[in-house]
Design a protein around this motif. Sequence first.
Motif, PDB file in Angstrom:
ATOM      1  N   GLY A 173       3.022  -6.647 -12.607  1.00 36.12           N
ATOM      2  CA  GLY A 173       2.824  -6.300 -11.201  1.00 36.12           C
ATOM      3  C   GLY A 173       2.294  -4.896 -11.015  1.00 36.12           C
ATOM      4  O   GLY A 173       1.523  -4.628 -10.099  1.00 36.12           O
ATOM      5  N   LEU A 174       2.668  -3.998 -11.918  1.00 30.12           N
ATOM      6  CA  LEU A 174       2.210  -2.615 -11.798  1.00 30.12           C
ATOM      7  C   LEU A 174       0.696  -2.542 -11.926  1.00 30.12           C
ATOM      8  O   LEU A 174       0.031  -1.799 -11.203  1.00 30.12           O
ATOM      9  CB  LEU A 174       2.889  -1.774 -12.883  1.00 30.12           C
ATOM     10  CG  LEU A 174       2.721  -0.271 -12.758  1.00 30.12           C
ATOM     11  CD1 LEU A 174       3.386   0.220 -11.493  1.00 30.12           C
ATOM     12  CD2 LEU A 174       3.300   0.416 -13.960  1.00 30.12           C
ATOM     13  N   ASP A 175       0.130  -3.350 -12.821  1.00 33.22           N
ATOM     14  CA  ASP A 175      -1.325  -3.363 -12.985  1.00 33.22           C
ATOM     15  C   ASP A 175      -2.003  -3.868 -11.724  1.00 33.22           C
ATOM     16  O   ASP A 175      -3.051  -3.353 -11.316  1.00 33.22           O
ATOM     17  CB  ASP A 175      -1.715  -4.270 -14.164  1.00 33.22           C
ATOM     18  CG  ASP A 175      -1.137  -3.769 -15.462  1.00 33.22           C
ATOM     19  OD1 ASP A 175      -0.780  -2.581 -15.510  1.00 33.22           O
ATOM     20  OD2 ASP A 175      -1.037  -4.546 -16.419  1.00 33.22           O
ATOM     21  N   THR A 176      -1.384  -4.890 -11.098  1.00 29.93           N
ATOM     22  CA  THR A 176      -1.975  -5.421  -9.879  1.00 29.93           C
ATOM     23  C   THR A 176      -1.897  -4.400  -8.759  1.00 29.93           C
ATOM     24  O   THR A 176      -2.797  -4.319  -7.922  1.00 29.93           O
ATOM     25  CB  THR A 176      -1.275  -6.723  -9.487  1.00 29.93           C
ATOM     26  OG1 THR A 176      -1.262  -7.571 -10.633  1.00 29.93           O
ATOM     27  CG2 THR A 176      -1.999  -7.426  -8.380  1.00 29.93           C
ATOM     28  N   LEU A 177      -0.824  -3.595  -8.745  1.00 34.67           N
ATOM     29  CA  LEU A 177      -0.731  -2.523  -7.751  1.00 34.67           C
ATOM     30  C   LEU A 177      -1.898  -1.558  -7.932  1.00 34.67           C
ATOM     31  O   LEU A 177      -2.548  -1.154  -6.962  1.00 34.67           O
ATOM     32  CB  LEU A 177       0.606  -1.796  -7.918  1.00 34.67           C
ATOM     33  CG  LEU A 177       0.924  -0.726  -6.882  1.00 34.67           C
ATOM     34  CD1 LEU A 177       1.100  -1.356  -5.523  1.00 34.67           C
ATOM     35  CD2 LEU A 177       2.179   0.033  -7.256  1.00 34.67           C
ATOM     36  N   GLY A 178      -2.198  -1.215  -9.185  1.00 35.08           N
ATOM     37  CA  GLY A 178      -3.344  -0.353  -9.444  1.00 35.08           C
ATOM     38  C   GLY A 178      -4.639  -0.993  -9.005  1.00 35.08           C
ATOM     39  O   GLY A 178      -5.495  -0.359  -8.386  1.00 35.08           O
ATOM     40  N   GLU A 179      -4.769  -2.283  -9.278  1.00 36.58           N
ATOM     41  CA  GLU A 179      -5.988  -3.000  -8.893  1.00 36.58           C
ATOM     42  C   GLU A 179      -6.131  -3.027  -7.382  1.00 36.58           C
ATOM     43  O   GLU A 179      -7.228  -2.874  -6.835  1.00 36.58           O
ATOM     44  CB  GLU A 179      -5.906  -4.415  -9.453  1.00 36.58           C
ATOM     45  CG  GLU A 179      -7.121  -5.244  -9.195  1.00 36.58           C
ATOM     46  CD  GLU A 179      -6.867  -6.698  -9.514  1.00 36.58           C
ATOM     47  OE1 GLU A 179      -5.799  -7.009 -10.057  1.00 36.58           O
ATOM     48  OE2 GLU A 179      -7.733  -7.516  -9.206  1.00 36.58           O
ATOM     49  N   GLU A 180      -4.998  -3.198  -6.712  1.00 35.76           N
ATOM     50  CA  GLU A 180      -4.982  -3.229  -5.259  1.00 35.76           C
ATOM     51  C   GLU A 180      -5.535  -1.916  -4.697  1.00 35.76           C
ATOM     52  O   GLU A 180      -6.345  -1.913  -3.770  1.00 35.76           O
ATOM     53  CB  GLU A 180      -3.535  -3.426  -4.823  1.00 35.76           C
ATOM     54  CG  GLU A 180      -3.312  -3.478  -3.369  1.00 35.76           C
ATOM     55  CD  GLU A 180      -3.459  -4.879  -2.840  1.00 35.76           C
ATOM     56  OE1 GLU A 180      -3.517  -5.820  -3.647  1.00 35.76           O
ATOM     57  OE2 GLU A 180      -3.526  -5.014  -1.619  1.00 35.76           O
ATOM     58  N   PHE A 181      -5.105  -0.798  -5.292  1.00 34.33           N
ATOM     59  CA  PHE A 181      -5.569   0.482  -4.770  1.00 34.33           C
ATOM     60  C   PHE A 181      -7.013   0.753  -5.174  1.00 34.33           C
ATOM     61  O   PHE A 181      -7.739   1.442  -4.462  1.00 34.33           O
ATOM     62  CB  PHE A 181      -4.629   1.601  -5.214  1.00 34.33           C
ATOM     63  CG  PHE A 181      -3.410   1.671  -4.345  1.00 34.33           C
ATOM     64  CD1 PHE A 181      -3.463   2.324  -3.127  1.00 34.33           C
ATOM     65  CD2 PHE A 181      -2.240   1.041  -4.702  1.00 34.33           C
ATOM     66  CE1 PHE A 181      -2.364   2.359  -2.296  1.00 34.33           C
ATOM     67  CE2 PHE A 181      -1.137   1.075  -3.885  1.00 34.33           C
ATOM     68  CZ  PHE A 181      -1.195   1.728  -2.677  1.00 34.33           C
ATOM     69  N   MET A 182      -7.416   0.184  -6.322  1.00 32.81           N
ATOM     70  CA  MET A 182      -8.821   0.305  -6.698  1.00 32.81           C
ATOM     71  C   MET A 182      -9.705  -0.422  -5.681  1.00 32.81           C
ATOM     72  O   MET A 182     -10.742   0.073  -5.252  1.00 32.81           O
ATOM     73  CB  MET A 182      -9.014  -0.291  -8.090  1.00 32.81           C
ATOM     74  CG  MET A 182     -10.280   0.113  -8.741  1.00 32.81           C
ATOM     75  SD  MET A 182     -11.078  -1.326  -9.407  1.00 32.81           S
ATOM     76  CE  MET A 182     -11.611  -2.136  -7.953  1.00 32.81           C
ATOM     77  N   LEU A 183      -9.249  -1.611  -5.280  1.00 31.04           N
ATOM     78  CA  LEU A 183      -9.949  -2.379  -4.244  1.00 31.04           C
ATOM     79  C   LEU A 183     -10.051  -1.571  -2.960  1.00 31.04           C
ATOM     80  O   LEU A 183     -11.119  -1.444  -2.356  1.00 31.04           O
ATOM     81  CB  LEU A 183      -9.174  -3.676  -4.010  1.00 31.04           C
ATOM     82  CG  LEU A 183      -9.724  -4.713  -3.058  1.00 31.04           C
ATOM     83  CD1 LEU A 183     -10.817  -5.475  -3.744  1.00 31.04           C
ATOM     84  CD2 LEU A 183      -8.631  -5.672  -2.639  1.00 31.04           C
ATOM     85  N   LEU A 184      -8.921  -0.978  -2.579  1.00 31.91           N
ATOM     86  CA  LEU A 184      -8.880  -0.175  -1.355  1.00 31.91           C
ATOM     87  C   LEU A 184      -9.847   0.988  -1.459  1.00 31.91           C
ATOM     88  O   LEU A 184     -10.608   1.265  -0.526  1.00 31.91           O
ATOM     89  CB  LEU A 184      -7.441   0.324  -1.156  1.00 31.91           C
ATOM     90  CG  LEU A 184      -7.118   1.003   0.161  1.00 31.91           C
ATOM     91  CD1 LEU A 184      -7.141  -0.021   1.274  1.00 31.91           C
ATOM     92  CD2 LEU A 184      -5.751   1.652   0.093  1.00 31.91           C
ATOM     93  N   ALA A 185      -9.864   1.661  -2.627  1.00 29.61           N
ATOM     94  CA  ALA A 185     -10.720   2.826  -2.784  1.00 29.61           C
ATOM     95  C   ALA A 185     -12.188   2.433  -2.748  1.00 29.61           C
ATOM     96  O   ALA A 185     -13.008   3.094  -2.102  1.00 29.61           O
ATOM     97  CB  ALA A 185     -10.391   3.535  -4.102  1.00 29.61           C
TER      98      ALA A 185
END
Lengths: 134, 258
Positions: free
Chosen positions: B65-77
């Motif tokens: 899940g931590l990786d997906t959290l990072g991916e989520e913020f990458m998407l946002l950025a």
Amino acid sequence: MSHAMDVLPYAVAAWLFAVGLYGIASSRNLIHLVGCLSVCQSATYALLLGLGYRWGSVAPIFYDHPPGTPAVDPVVQALVLTDIVVGATLTALLLVLTVQVYKRGGSLDPETLRPMRGGRTPDSAPTSGSKAAP
Amino acid sequence: MSPRARLALLAAAGLALLPGAAATLGGLPAFGSRIAEYGARINALVPGERHVANMVSAINFDLRGLDTLGEEFMLLAAITGTVVLLRGRRGEGMTDRAMRRPGRAVRPQTEAVVLACRVAGVLTALFGLYVVLHATVTPGGGFQGGVILASATLLVYLGEGYVGWRDAVRSHWLDAMEGGGALLFALCGLVPMLVGAAFLQNVLPLGTFRDLFSGGLMLVENLGVALAVTGGFTQLFLEFMEETRAADGPEEPGEDSA
């Protein structure tokens, strides 16, 4: 299964990557270049899914098949999902940069790209001469 | 560098890398012979441990899940960067009304197109919701369903025209969905810490295997991802579409600071 089948998916991935890279290096249009980058990226999908496949296995969804049925590797599938999302947003970002390049320089050819100057208006930058004069 | 020299350089680099690449391809396990041990362990353990049927969702929202959290913020950025680049040029004042270029003809849609889009749009949205909600049971999840939902909004554009689409799709709602989705995911990480669990630990009841409500915290994280992806991708469509409406004449002075 013959020996050729053992490496075919990996060879397809290598081929896709090489073709995409050739397209990037020889591109004369920034939109074409973004497309070539997507081809390069498809190589990673083929490689990852090929690495995680096993003959006679089902998808890693245990709804129709009871848990314990031999299934393919779910980790690489999750990675490919990440890969696709990253690829889609990256493509959007690169296309926006392409739009900006076209607005500034009036050309989509990477050969005509010049380093940006510090000037804040187009008039103060002598290199933006290709912009259509009103 | 001339194109010819660049291609020659690429060919030389390719030749230099070819032996290594061939050795690597030859050294990989034969296609279809076996899968990595980590994946096999997940397939064996997770259905019992987390009560979910979809292993890919379990990895994305629970195990990694931590990786997906990072991916989520990458998407946002990435989406924020896109929006800033496009809007910085265009100005923010006119984001909520449909601009039309003077002189461009507005062709009304034929009734067949309107009907097909109204039917297909509703069906697409329903299918997107289905894919989102069944993330832990059947193939799908927030990312896939979110993109389907965003595509459904494009059918509104096709059927109702640009003005109707802009009336239906509000930019600040999309901002809220995108940021709120990421926030929801981050809260899913932080709230378990309030009750003494670890970051992103699955503290909710896990539910029944093969049931819509299975997976506990995964369902909330999945919802956050779906919100962010739907909002983000619709925002992308909106910004690109708005770009085609912008005047392409010479810009006014002083507007060029972006």
